[in-house]
Structure formats: C-alpha cells, structure tokens
Design a protein around this motif. Structure first.
Motif, PDB file in Angstrom:
ATOM      1  N   GLU A   1       4.496 -12.227  17.103  1.00 18.29           N
ATOM      2  CA  GLU A   1       4.661 -11.186  16.083  1.00 18.29           C
ATOM      3  C   GLU A   1       4.482 -11.719  14.678  1.00 18.29           C
ATOM      4  OE1 GLU A   1       8.097  -8.727  18.096  1.00 18.29           O
ATOM      5  OE2 GLU A   1       8.322  -8.793  15.921  1.00 18.29           O
ATOM      6  N   VAL A   2       3.602 -11.079  13.929  1.00 13.34           N
ATOM      7  CA  VAL A   2       3.426 -11.431  12.514  1.00 13.34           C
ATOM      8  C   VAL A   2       3.445 -10.141  11.706  1.00 13.34           C
ATOM      9  CG1 VAL A   2       1.894 -12.470  10.791  1.00 13.34           C
ATOM     10  CG2 VAL A   2       1.968 -13.415  13.090  1.00 13.34           C
ATOM     11  N   SER A   3       4.300 -10.078  10.675  1.00  9.63           N
ATOM     12  CA  SER A   3       4.360  -8.890   9.818  1.00  9.63           C
ATOM     13  C   SER A   3       3.649  -9.188   8.509  1.00  9.63           C
ATOM     14  CB  SER A   3       5.818  -8.538   9.510  1.00  9.63           C
ATOM     15  OG  SER A   3       6.490  -8.153  10.685  1.00  9.63           O
ATOM     16  N   ARG A   4       2.913  -8.224   8.006  1.00 13.76           N
ATOM     17  CA  ARG A   4       2.235  -8.419   6.709  1.00 13.76           C
ATOM     18  C   ARG A   4       3.205  -8.145   5.577  1.00 13.76           C
ATOM     19  NH1 ARG A   4      -2.878  -4.901   6.422  1.00 13.76           N
ATOM     20  NH2 ARG A   4      -3.370  -6.330   4.726  1.00 13.76           N
ATOM     21  N   PRO A   5       3.046  -8.834   4.449  1.00 13.80           N
ATOM     22  CA  PRO A   5       4.006  -8.656   3.354  1.00 13.80           C
ATOM     23  C   PRO A   5       3.975  -7.247   2.748  1.00 13.80           C
ATOM     24  CG  PRO A   5       2.307 -10.280   2.767  1.00 13.80           C
ATOM     25  CD  PRO A   5       2.040  -9.869   4.172  1.00 13.80           C
ATOM     26  N   VAL A   6       5.131  -6.816   2.261  1.00 15.02           N
ATOM     27  CA  VAL A   6       5.292  -5.471   1.691  1.00 15.02           C
ATOM     28  C   VAL A   6       4.294  -5.219   0.559  1.00 15.02           C
ATOM     29  CG1 VAL A   6       6.884  -3.997   0.388  1.00 15.02           C
ATOM     30  CG2 VAL A   6       7.728  -5.323   2.340  1.00 15.02           C
ATOM     31  N   SER A   7       4.143  -6.205  -0.340  1.00 13.06           N
ATOM     32  CA  SER A   7       3.298  -5.968  -1.521  1.00 13.06           C
ATOM     33  C   SER A   7       1.856  -5.651  -1.110  1.00 13.06           C
ATOM     34  CB  SER A   7       3.338  -7.178  -2.461  1.00 13.06           C
ATOM     35  OG  SER A   7       2.906  -8.316  -1.760  1.00 13.06           O
ATOM     36  N   ARG A   8       1.359  -6.369  -0.098  1.00 17.58           N
ATOM     37  CA  ARG A   8      -0.004  -6.126   0.388  1.00 17.58           C
ATOM     38  C   ARG A   8      -0.143  -4.718   0.951  1.00 17.58           C
ATOM     39  NH1 ARG A   8      -4.110 -10.041   1.209  1.00 17.58           N
ATOM     40  NH2 ARG A   8      -4.975  -8.129   2.066  1.00 17.58           N
ATOM     41  N   LEU A   9       0.878  -4.328   1.724  1.00 17.44           N
ATOM     42  CA  LEU A   9       0.815  -3.023   2.386  1.00 17.44           C
ATOM     43  C   LEU A   9       0.920  -1.892   1.381  1.00 17.44           C
ATOM     44  CD1 LEU A   9       2.985  -3.899   5.497  1.00 17.44           C
ATOM     45  CD2 LEU A   9       0.496  -3.709   5.340  1.00 17.44           C
ATOM     46  N   MET A  10       1.785  -2.069   0.372  1.00 22.46           N
ATOM     47  CA  MET A  10       1.911  -1.029  -0.655  1.00 22.46           C
ATOM     48  C   MET A  10       0.589  -0.884  -1.407  1.00 22.46           C
ATOM     49  SD  MET A  10       4.857   0.295  -0.277  1.00 22.46           S
ATOM     50  CE  MET A  10       4.708   1.412  -1.665  1.00 22.46           C
ATOM     51  N   ALA A  11      -0.013  -2.029  -1.726  1.00 24.35           N
ATOM     52  CA  ALA A  11      -1.284  -1.979  -2.470  1.00 24.35           C
ATOM     53  C   ALA A  11      -2.368  -1.306  -1.614  1.00 24.35           C
ATOM     54  CB  ALA A  11      -1.708  -3.392  -2.865  1.00 24.35           C
ATOM     55  N   GLU A  12      -2.409  -1.658  -0.331  1.00 22.10           N
ATOM     56  CA  GLU A  12      -3.423  -1.076   0.541  1.00 22.10           C
ATOM     57  C   GLU A  12      -3.194   0.433   0.700  1.00 22.10           C
ATOM     58  OE1 GLU A  12      -4.459  -3.782   3.745  1.00 22.10           O
ATOM     59  OE2 GLU A  12      -5.341  -2.126   4.883  1.00 22.10           O
ATOM     60  N   ALA A  13      -1.917   0.837   0.845  1.00 22.28           N
ATOM     61  CA  ALA A  13      -1.612   2.261   1.005  1.00 22.28           C
ATOM     62  C   ALA A  13      -1.964   3.026  -0.276  1.00 22.28           C
ATOM     63  CB  ALA A  13      -0.136   2.443   1.350  1.00 22.28           C
ATOM     64  N   GLU A  14      -1.626   2.449  -1.413  1.00 23.08           N
ATOM     65  CA  GLU A  14      -1.940   3.125  -2.689  1.00 23.08           C
ATOM     66  C   GLU A  14      -3.442   3.284  -2.856  1.00 23.08           C
ATOM     67  OE1 GLU A  14       0.236   0.791  -5.500  1.00 23.08           O
ATOM     68  OE2 GLU A  14       2.129   1.750  -4.895  1.00 23.08           O
ATOM     69  N   ASP A  15      -4.169   2.252  -2.452  1.00 28.43           N
ATOM     70  CA  ASP A  15      -5.627   2.304  -2.526  1.00 28.43           C
ATOM     71  C   ASP A  15      -6.172   3.413  -1.623  1.00 28.43           C
ATOM     72  OD1 ASP A  15      -8.241   1.073  -3.211  1.00 28.43           O
ATOM     73  OD2 ASP A  15      -8.298   0.697  -1.057  1.00 28.43           O
ATOM     74  N   LEU A  16      -5.622   3.503  -0.413  1.00 30.18           N
ATOM     75  CA  LEU A  16      -6.080   4.558   0.507  1.00 30.18           C
ATOM     76  C   LEU A  16      -5.827   5.940  -0.069  1.00 30.18           C
ATOM     77  CD1 LEU A  16      -4.801   3.029   3.888  1.00 30.18           C
ATOM     78  CD2 LEU A  16      -7.182   3.434   3.275  1.00 30.18           C
ATOM     79  N   VAL A  17      -4.642   6.132  -0.629  1.00 31.06           N
ATOM     80  CA  VAL A  17      -4.286   7.448  -1.170  1.00 31.06           C
ATOM     81  C   VAL A  17      -5.185   7.786  -2.368  1.00 31.06           C
ATOM     82  CG1 VAL A  17      -2.447   8.796  -2.260  1.00 31.06           C
ATOM     83  CG2 VAL A  17      -1.936   7.363  -0.275  1.00 31.06           C
ATOM     84  N   ALA A  18      -5.466   6.764  -3.195  1.00 29.40           N
ATOM     85  CA  ALA A  18      -6.347   6.986  -4.345  1.00 29.40           C
ATOM     86  C   ALA A  18      -7.736   7.432  -3.881  1.00 29.40           C
ATOM     87  CB  ALA A  18      -6.453   5.709  -5.176  1.00 29.40           C
ATOM     88  N   ARG A  19      -8.120   7.061  -2.671  1.00 32.31           N
ATOM     89  CA  ARG A  19      -9.426   7.454  -2.133  1.00 32.31           C
ATOM     90  C   ARG A  19      -9.365   8.727  -1.308  1.00 32.31           C
ATOM     91  NH1 ARG A  19     -12.501   2.909  -2.878  1.00 32.31           N
ATOM     92  NH2 ARG A  19     -11.193   1.110  -3.282  1.00 32.31           N
ATOM     93  N   GLY A  20      -8.251   9.412  -1.361  1.00 31.72           N
ATOM     94  CA  GLY A  20      -8.189  10.730  -0.722  1.00 31.72           C
ATOM     95  C   GLY A  20      -7.422  10.814   0.582  1.00 31.72           C
ATOM     96  N   VAL A  21      -6.903   9.685   1.043  1.00 33.73           N
ATOM     97  CA  VAL A  21      -6.129   9.724   2.287  1.00 33.73           C
ATOM     98  C   VAL A  21      -4.769  10.377   2.034  1.00 33.73           C
ATOM     99  CG1 VAL A  21      -4.882   8.243   3.925  1.00 33.73           C
ATOM    100  CG2 VAL A  21      -7.263   7.753   3.362  1.00 33.73           C
ATOM    101  N   CYS A  22      -4.354  11.294   2.907  1.00 36.07           N
ATOM    102  CA  CYS A  22      -3.009  11.843   2.731  1.00 36.07           C
ATOM    103  C   CYS A  22      -2.138  11.647   3.968  1.00 36.07           C
ATOM    104  CB  CYS A  22      -3.051  13.302   2.290  1.00 36.07           C
ATOM    105  SG  CYS A  22      -3.984  14.356   3.357  1.00 36.07           S
ATOM    106  N   GLU A  23      -2.685  11.030   4.995  1.00 35.70           N
ATOM    107  CA  GLU A  23      -1.852  10.689   6.163  1.00 35.70           C
ATOM    108  C   GLU A  23      -2.135   9.255   6.580  1.00 35.70           C
ATOM    109  OE1 GLU A  23      -1.612  13.361   9.629  1.00 35.70           O
ATOM    110  OE2 GLU A  23      -2.047  11.611  10.871  1.00 35.70           O
TER     111      GLU A  23
END
Ligand code: 5AD
Ligand code: SF4
Length: 437
Positions: free
Chosen positions: A171-193
């Motif tokens: 098991e390896v978990s990715r760091p929170v900061s990376r995931l928040m940045a990736e999620a924010e990027d997705l939402v900025a590109r129109g993702v809502c789910e």
C-alpha cells in the motif's frame, strides 16, 4: 499534427487501469503520440492488462495472437504490454510472444517513453522507490465531466485468493497536496465528479500538512473545492471503514450515497480461510452503522463462489447475508485459482457446483437490483449527463445512487446536473424526464 505518431491503447480490468491508461497516453503524448481508436493505423499498441482472474489474463494472449498479422505486415509497429499481467508474467511474455517489444509493470509507467525509444526488447517490472506519478507530465485535455483520481495503490491485506498484493505491491498513499492540486486542476477543466481510486482506498493514509490524513479528511477537504459537485471512492475494505468516514457519509453533501463494500462470502469459515479478518456479523453491523449515518445509501459488493472448501451450507450463508443486507448491485465471480496465492494450493470446488452457485447468487442479486431500481420510479433524482443517448434528444448519465439514467431531454448538454423524474426501470438502467421546476 498530420505526421503525429499514433498510439492505440486497450484497457482491461479495473478503473485503476483506466486511470493508468490515461496517464500513459499523456506520457506518450509528450513524446508526440496521439491516441487512435483504429488499431490498424497505430504506430504503437499498448495492452493494459488485468491479472485478477484467469479469464482476464488469457485475454492478453488471445489479443496478442490477433495482432500477429499486423506486426508481420509492419515490423516497425511497437507492441507493449502494461498492467498486472505484465508485472506477474513479464519474462514469460517476452519469451512466449516474440511480437512484444516492451513490458512495463504498473509502478514503472513514468519510464514508458524511455522504454518505447530503447532499441531491442525490454522489460521493466521493478517497484522503484520514487512515485511514478511525480514523473508523469501534467494532465491536459479532458473528455467529460467525470474523472478518476488514484489516491492510493497496492494492498497489504493478502486475501488468500488475490494477486493484487503481488502485482500492485504494498500500500502506498499519495500525498494530500498532490491530490488537492490534481483535483483542483480537474475541476478547473470542467470536471464536476471525481471518483477516488485505490485497491484499498479507505486505508488511505497520505502525508498531509500536519501528518498522515485519513480518507475521510481528504474527502472533507476535497468537498471545499468550488465546482466539485460529486465525490465517490472505490474500492473499500470493511475493516478500514472508520468512524469518521462513516460520519462523512451523513455530513458531506458532495459524497454520493453509494458505497462499494466487498464482502466476498457470508460464511465465517470461508471468510477466515480467505483471510478477510472479519465475520459476517461484523459486516452486517458495519452496514447498520453506515445506514444510520446515511439511510438511503445504496450498497454494492463483490462475491466469490466456489472458494476452496466452500460447502452448500457456506454458500447458503452467503445468500443469507445478501438477503439481510439488500444490495443495489453486486459483482460475483466463480473462484479462479491464481498462481502464487495461498488458495491456489488448496483443493478446488467442483466446477459445475460453482457454476450453479454463481447462477443462484446472481439471480438473487438481480432481484435486489431490480427492487432498488423500482424504489426510484416516481422519485426525483439528480443526474449528471455524461453523453448523448442512442435515441435523438436523449441524454445518459448517472444518478447520485450511481444508477444509469436515460433522460428524454432535447436541450440537455454533457456536464449538466439536472433534476430528473424517474418514470421507468429497465434491467440495467432507469429512464426519466427533466422535472418541472
Ligand atoms: N477468483 C475470483 N474472483 C476474484 N477476485 C479477486 N481475486 C479473485 C479470484 N482469484 C474478485 C474479488 C474482488 C474482485 C475485484 O475480484 O471479489 O473483490
Ligand atoms: Fe485483493 Fe482487495 Fe483482498 Fe487486497 S483487500 S488482497 S485487493 S481482495
């Protein structure tokens, strides 16, 4: 881009492979490759494979067989095998299949561009210490309003039937900061789910600004992103459903009322033999607690029938558990012996007996699925449109409860979140009309 090289990817198996295929497409995109859906025009073919059951593994070899004439006609065509079969059988693939140029395991995808350029044939199935995602290029193009986000990979549970701890590693978990940045990027590109992915997603324990964060904490933080309307996560282990995560289902409005919670069997004897580390009763009590937090939650599960040693009585207990819970959906599989797993050493159940059990179990699940769908008829639900339907003026999307819904809506657009009145139920979907406000 007329002379851009073309990449064809076929993805087998789970949603994490879908996510990984997108990442590989981006990595190769940075090398000048564009995706094609026509295998005949590809300069490179990547098969992203699944090893979970024998049938899934065998597909690789039959698909490679079908690629032979193509490779014979165009020897410069690069053929790569990625995913869990690559990890488990890398050397064997190279030996058995001369048409394969490269084999790359799930933890080495950031090395794919280099492997693709390397002369000769190569195998990379290491578990390098660095995070493969750190090396992959930034995500760019988007296709639709929904996206996967891998937050955790690998598994330390070692269920006796399962290859995942061997193919995907610890098991390896990715760091929170990376995931928040990736999620924010997705939402900025129109993702809502966003669907958070992990083989053991609720065991998430990624590094946060003040120490390790749980999945619940990550979800609560993701819910602050403006424009992110829906959050889902999969796949969870019952033993990692902590209090905070259960509470989040009642508190975080963006967290959708659907939970995939595999139980595999309803027999304590078999659960023990499977090394699941919980009893049927513990699972039932967990379901009660989850439903107390979110009464309308829809539960789905995975079941294995014909696990070595399973008797008629064990199987009846599985049916009893299914009746006691009432699932909205489920995946069920006949046990498949996987090389290298502890259960592979044990005496298998007769194939016909297992087939019969599988049919009985699936009939019960189908009944429950229909009942869960019928409950929706006459209700208003929210649907996120994902694509146009086959009929003119029809949109198709998912409800909060993850039901596929066909909506008669000639002004609907992909990405719309629409209130829909459900008017009918078909075997695997609902139908509806926009609700009059
Ligand atoms: N045989 C049959 N089903 C399996 N699964 C995992 N390993 C096996 C196996 N060897 C099923 C489990 C798991 C799902 C992803 O696949 O039900 O939850
Ligand atoms: Fe496989 Fe899931 Fe068990 Fe891990 S928890 S070993 S991924 S079945």
């Amino acid at each position: 881009m007329a002379d851009a090289k073309k990449l064809f990817i076929k993805t087998y198996g789970c949603q994490m492979n879908v996510y990984d295929s997108e990442r590989m497409a981006e990595a190769m995109g940075a090398e000048g490759y564009v995706l094609t859906e026509a295998v005949e025009e590809a300069d490179m073919v990547l098969l992203n494979t699944c090893h979970i059951r024998e049938k899934a593994s065998e597909k690789l070899y039959s698909d490679l067989g079908r690629l032979k004439p193509l490779k014979a006609a165009r020897p410069d065509l690069k053929i790569g095998v990625a995913g869990c079969v690559a990890q488990a059988e890398g050397e064997e693939i190279i030996r058995r299949m001369p048409l394969v140029d490269l084999v790359v395991g799930p933890q080495s995808y950031h090395r794919l561009p280099a492997l693709a350029k390397a002369p000769g044939r190569s195998v990379d199935t290491e578990f390098p210490p660095e995070d493969k995602f750190d090396h992959l290029p930034e995500r760019k193009a988007l296709r639709g309003p929904t996206a996967f986000l891998t937050v955790q990979e690998g598994c330390d549970k070692f269920c006796a039937f399962c290859v995942v701890p061997y193919t995907r590693g610890a098991e390896v978990s990715r760091p929170v900061s990376r995931l928040m940045a990736e999620a924010e990027d997705l939402v900025a590109r129109g993702v809502c789910e966003i669907t958070l992915l992990g083989q053991n997603v609720n065991a998430y324990h990624g590094e946060g600004p003040d120490g390790p964060w749980s999945l619940a904490r990550l979800i609560r933080n993701l819910a602050r992103i403006e424009g992110l309307a829906r959050i889902r996560y999969t796949t969870s282990h019952p033993n990692d459903m902590d209090e905070d995560l259960i509470a989040a289902h009642g508190e975080v409005t963006q967290l959708m009322p659907y939970l995939h919670l595999p139980v595999q069997s309803g027999s304590d004897r078999i659960l023990k033999a499977m090394n699941r580390k919980h009893t049927a009763d513990q699972y039932l009590r967990l379901v009660e607690r989850i439903r107390a937090a979110r009464p309308d939650i829809l539960l789905s599960s995975d079941f294995i029938v014909g696990f070595p040693g399973e008797t008629d009585q064990d199987f009846r207990q599985t049916l009893d558990l299914i009746r006691a819970v009432g699932f909205g959906a489920a995946f069920s599989f006949k046990y498949s012996s996987r090389p290298g797993t502890p259960a592979a050493e044990r005496h298998p159940v007769d194939g016909d007996v297992a087939d019969e059990r599988l049919q009985l179990l699936q009939a019960l699940i189908t009944e429950q699925q229909r009942a869960a769908q019928m409950v929706m008829v006459g209700k208003e639900v929210t649907v996120l449109y994902e694509k146009s339907g086959r009929l003119p003026g029809q949109m198709v999307g998912k409800s909060d409860h993850l039901h596929a819904v066909h909506v008669r809506d000639s002004s609907g657009q992909v990405g719309d979140l629409v209130r829909v009145r459900i008017v009918g139920s078909a075997p695997n979907s609902l139908s509806g009309e926009p609700a009059i406000p």
